[in-house]
Write an enzyme that holds these catalytic residues in place. Structure first.
Site, PDB file in Angstrom:
ATOM      1  N   GLY A 181       6.999   4.892   8.104  1.00  0.00           N
ATOM      2  CA  GLY A 181       5.878   6.268   8.657  1.00  0.00           C
ATOM      3  C   GLY A 181       6.140   6.847   9.913  1.00  0.00           C
ATOM      4  N   LYS A 211       0.769  -1.222  -0.008  1.00  0.00           N
ATOM      5  CA  LYS A 211       0.128   0.059   0.034  1.00  0.00           C
ATOM      6  C   LYS A 211       0.893   1.351   0.051  1.00  0.00           C
ATOM      7  CE  LYS A 211      -1.799   2.503   3.021  1.00  0.00           C
ATOM      8  NZ  LYS A 211      -1.815   3.670   2.658  1.00  0.00           N
ATOM      9  N   GLU A 254      10.098  16.085  14.933  1.00  0.00           N
ATOM     10  CA  GLU A 254      10.273  15.970  13.592  1.00  0.00           C
ATOM     11  C   GLU A 254       9.537  16.681  12.623  1.00  0.00           C
ATOM     12  OE1 GLU A 254       9.178  12.123  11.537  1.00  0.00           O
ATOM     13  OE2 GLU A 254      11.138  12.114  10.480  1.00  0.00           O
TER      14      GLU A 254
HETATM   15  P1  NAD Z   1       2.158   8.583   8.066  1.00  0.00           P
HETATM   16  O1  NAD Z   1       2.402   7.529   9.305  1.00  0.00           O
HETATM   17  O2  NAD Z   1       1.237   9.318   8.171  1.00  0.00           O
HETATM   18  O3  NAD Z   1       1.570   7.460   6.745  1.00  0.00           O
HETATM   19  C1  NAD Z   1       2.436   6.271   6.251  1.00  0.00           C
HETATM   20  C2  NAD Z   1       1.617   5.551   5.615  1.00  0.00           C
HETATM   21  O4  NAD Z   1       0.876   4.805   6.767  1.00  0.00           O
HETATM   22  C3  NAD Z   1       0.840   5.869   4.785  1.00  0.00           C
HETATM   23  O5  NAD Z   1       0.704   5.051   3.556  1.00  0.00           O
HETATM   24  C4  NAD Z   1      -0.788   5.958   5.184  1.00  0.00           C
HETATM   25  O6  NAD Z   1      -1.784   6.053   4.401  1.00  0.00           O
HETATM   26  C5  NAD Z   1      -0.548   4.900   6.187  1.00  0.00           C
HETATM   27  N1  NAD Z   1      -1.344   5.175   7.516  1.00  0.00           N
HETATM   28  C6  NAD Z   1      -2.116   6.053   7.824  1.00  0.00           C
HETATM   29  N2  NAD Z   1      -2.827   5.688   8.954  1.00  0.00           N
HETATM   30  C7  NAD Z   1      -2.588   4.245   9.209  1.00  0.00           C
HETATM   31  C8  NAD Z   1      -3.312   3.518  10.024  1.00  0.00           C
HETATM   32  N3  NAD Z   1      -4.232   3.801  10.957  1.00  0.00           N
HETATM   33  N4  NAD Z   1      -2.946   2.060   9.882  1.00  0.00           N
HETATM   34  C9  NAD Z   1      -2.388   1.771   8.850  1.00  0.00           C
HETATM   35  N5  NAD Z   1      -1.729   2.750   8.019  1.00  0.00           N
HETATM   36  C10 NAD Z   1      -1.908   4.015   8.033  1.00  0.00           C
HETATM   37  O7  NAD Z   1       3.565   9.245   7.533  1.00  0.00           O
HETATM   38  P2  NAD Z   1       3.568  10.076   6.481  1.00  0.00           P
HETATM   39  O8  NAD Z   1       3.386  11.295   6.999  1.00  0.00           O
HETATM   40  O9  NAD Z   1       3.120   9.567   5.254  1.00  0.00           O
HETATM   41  O10 NAD Z   1       5.356  10.092   6.263  1.00  0.00           O
HETATM   42  C11 NAD Z   1       6.006  10.961   7.198  1.00  0.00           C
HETATM   43  C12 NAD Z   1       6.634   9.793   8.212  1.00  0.00           C
HETATM   44  O11 NAD Z   1       7.509   8.679   7.732  1.00  0.00           O
HETATM   45  C13 NAD Z   1       7.877  10.767   8.772  1.00  0.00           C
HETATM   46  O12 NAD Z   1       7.787  10.283  10.328  1.00  0.00           O
HETATM   47  C14 NAD Z   1       9.393   9.857   8.242  1.00  0.00           C
HETATM   48  O13 NAD Z   1      10.160  10.163   9.304  1.00  0.00           O
HETATM   49  C15 NAD Z   1       8.892   8.597   8.420  1.00  0.00           C
HETATM   50  N6  NAD Z   1       9.595   7.889   7.295  1.00  0.00           N
HETATM   51  C16 NAD Z   1      10.637   6.850   7.845  1.00  0.00           C
HETATM   52  C17 NAD Z   1      11.441   6.342   7.056  1.00  0.00           C
HETATM   53  C18 NAD Z   1      12.333   5.162   7.438  1.00  0.00           C
HETATM   54  O14 NAD Z   1      12.963   4.419   6.768  1.00  0.00           O
HETATM   55  N7  NAD Z   1      12.566   5.128   8.661  1.00  0.00           N
HETATM   56  C19 NAD Z   1      11.400   6.381   5.661  1.00  0.00           C
HETATM   57  C20 NAD Z   1      10.600   7.587   5.240  1.00  0.00           C
HETATM   58  C21 NAD Z   1       9.551   8.174   5.845  1.00  0.00           C
END
Ligand code: NAD
Length: 489
Positions: free
Chosen positions: A235, A183, A393
């Site tokens: 995420g 996803k 962050e």
């Molecule tokens: P997010 O947590 O809002 O979303 C990430 C993903 O989770 C999306 O696909 C979203 O649709 C999904 N999602 C949202 N709610 C959900 C739920 N309740 N259950 C399951 N899935 C759900 O994050 P974002 O704002 O899209 O991305 C930014 C974050 O990602 C930042 O904190 C960043 O540091 C992190 N990130 C980490 C890495 C790593 O490798 N450590 C890499 C890239 C980004």
């Protein structure tokens, strides 16, 4: 500004990829994607709801016995063919990635090369892992363990680097013999859909890779589904906490790659030009600071502090920000309107509440960039490490600089956060490199520079930056588990 019309024409058909089906009418509604460089609508994409997640899990489960039984050399060759196809389609994928994420062409092209490398690297493991032989006692026996895939893995990623994530996460998951329900975020769905088509073209059997763009509901449906054997989530921490709650009933394993507030320690013997360049690059060419490993707290030794702040502020003002399709541009907009507003609000709060001294940027860019979500590279000096600016962050083009006097103090400030993803050290003293690297609470430490995350190294966080590892053999281990077999003689 040259709108990426040509790139928009290169988007793949907007359809979910489930088994051998392309699904256009979905239960999750439709998302209107906006091209961040112009603020204008690009294309709509159908979103997965619970129904489509059920169908994708069913397709993956149907494909699993065949995929598990596929000889390792064939899995290897399929991944190698996929890498070749990504290479052959690099120009189109780069254009699509620009629409998806507004990552400048220069950086998008580098991400494509990394993705090809990640796929080839992980293909190489498919035929090199299998198990181990163990000695046992006290009676004569032969004992061995087999590396088995988890089964069907649900992979959820954010919007910042969807194509690279496919190499980094789907690469090892598939090499280890898992089927995947993947996803991507609704905010960046196009690259993943095009890659899904390439997996099919490469010859992956239907159902091995299912691509279901969607929002939180689709993500929630994946993590709760009894037919998903493992979740790998990239995420934010807040979403990770939801996932822990949602997997309570099934107790399925979860790998977490979360955010960071990574420190960059600059000692007085460092190559200052290189350190200033790294501090600015972290929040500009590095996806406008929208990267988990961004070094967003720069700790600088007092004797070089004023000079460092001045040079960093000056360099930030010279970053070529603009149209991501322009090959000379190194920094584009941030991903979407809501995120842009959140970052500007963080900056305003930091100024109002005196978290630090604003020395560069701080505003949304106007003129011909006014319609896009562009924020000037922003630098705060004299930042209080206890402030929300230093602790939370931002995931945007906002740098913070903090002074320190001693090595001990620098380590304490660096570790003074809930996160622990990356850390960076700039110094010429070899003893200090080893002392400080050992003392830093981070999954990955870079010294005197670095270029991305090599495919061969383990990558992941400690503390609230997550657990689990991608890269190297650790990535394969993340997606397989040993089954032990004991045979009495
Ligand atoms: P997010 O947590 O809002 O979303 C990430 C993903 O989770 C999306 O696909 C979203 O649709 C999904 N999602 C949202 N709610 C959900 C739920 N309740 N259950 C399951 N899935 C759900 O994050 P974002 O704002 O899209 O991305 C930014 C974050 O990602 C930042 O904190 C960043 O540091 C992190 N990130 C980490 C890495 C790593 O490798 N450590 C890499 C890239 C980004």
């Amino acid at each position: 500004m040259a709108i990426a019309d040509a790139a928009i024409e290169q988007l793949p058909p907007r359809a979910l990829l489930i088994g051998d089906q392309e699904i256009v009418d979905t239960s999750g509604g439709e998302y209107q994607h906006v091209y961040a460089a112009t603020g204008k609508p690009s294309a709509t994409v159908p979103l997965a709801g619970r129904k489509e997640v059920d169908e994708a899990v069913a397709a993956a489960r149907a494909a699993l016995p065949g995929w598990k039984a596929t000889p390792a050399d064939q899995r290897r060759n399929l991944l190698l063919r996929m890498a070749d196809l990504v290479e052959a389609n690099a120009e189109r994928l780069t254009a699509v990635n620009i629409v998806d994420t507004s990552t400048p062409m220069l950086v998008s092209a580098a991400q494509l090369s990394m993705t090809v490398d990640l796929l080839r690297y992980n293909a190489g493991w498919a035929d090199k892992v299998g198990g181990e032989v163990h000695s046992t006692w006290p009676v004569p026996a032969v004992d061995y363990s087999l590396d088995e895939p988890y089964g069907v893995v649900g992979i959820i990623i954010p919007w910042n680097g969807p194509i690279t994530s496919i190499g980094q996460i789907l690469g090892p998951a598939l090499a280890a013999g898992n089927c995947v329900v993947f996803k991507p975020s609704e905010l960046a769905p196009f690259g993943a859909l095009l890659m899904g088509r390439l997996f099919a073209e490469a010859g992956f059997p239907p159902g091995v890779v299912n691509v279901v763009p969607g929002g939180p509901d689709a993500g929630d449906a994946i993590v709760r589904h009894a037919g998903i054997d493992k979740v790998h989530f990239t995420g934010g921490g807040a979403t990770a906490r939801h996932i822990l709650d949602a997997t309570r009933d099934t107790l399925k394993p979860v790998g977490f790659e979360l955010g960071g507030k990574s420190a960059m320690l600059v000692f007085d013997d460092a190559n200052i030009d290189a350190a200033v360049g790294a501090a600015v690059a972290a929040v500009s060419i590095n996806l406008s600071g929208q990267a988990c490993i961004t070094g967003s707290r720069i700790l600088v030794q007092r004797s070089i502090y004023d000079d460092f702040v001045e040079r960093t502020a000056q360099a930030a003002g010279q970053v070529p920000v603009g149209d991501p399709t322009d090959p000379t541009v190194t920094m584009g907009p941030v991903n979407n309107a809501g995120h842009c507003a959140r970052i500007l609000n963080t900056i305003r709060t930091a100024v109002d509440e005196k978290h630090g001294r604003l020395v560069a940027g701080g505003e949304r860019l106007g003129g011909e960039l006014a319609d896009g979500f562009y924020i000037a590279p922003t630098v705060f000096a004299d930042v209080d490490n206890g402030s929300s600016l230093a602790q939370q962050e931002v995931f945007g083009p906002v740098q913070t600089i903090i002074p320190f006097d001693t090595e001990k103090e620098a380590i304490a400030i660096a570790n003074g956060t809930n996160y622990g993803l990356a850390a960076y050290i700039h110094t010429q003293e070899v003893g200090r490199v080893h002392r400080v690297a050992a003392a830093l609470e981070a999954g990955n430490v870079w010294v005197n520079g670095g270029f991305g995350i090599p495919a061969s190294v383990p990558f992941g966080g400690v503390k609230q930056s997550g657990y689990g590892r991608l890269g190297g053999i650790a990535g394969i281990r993340e997606f397989s588990r040993p089954k032990n077999i004991w045979i009495g003689l």
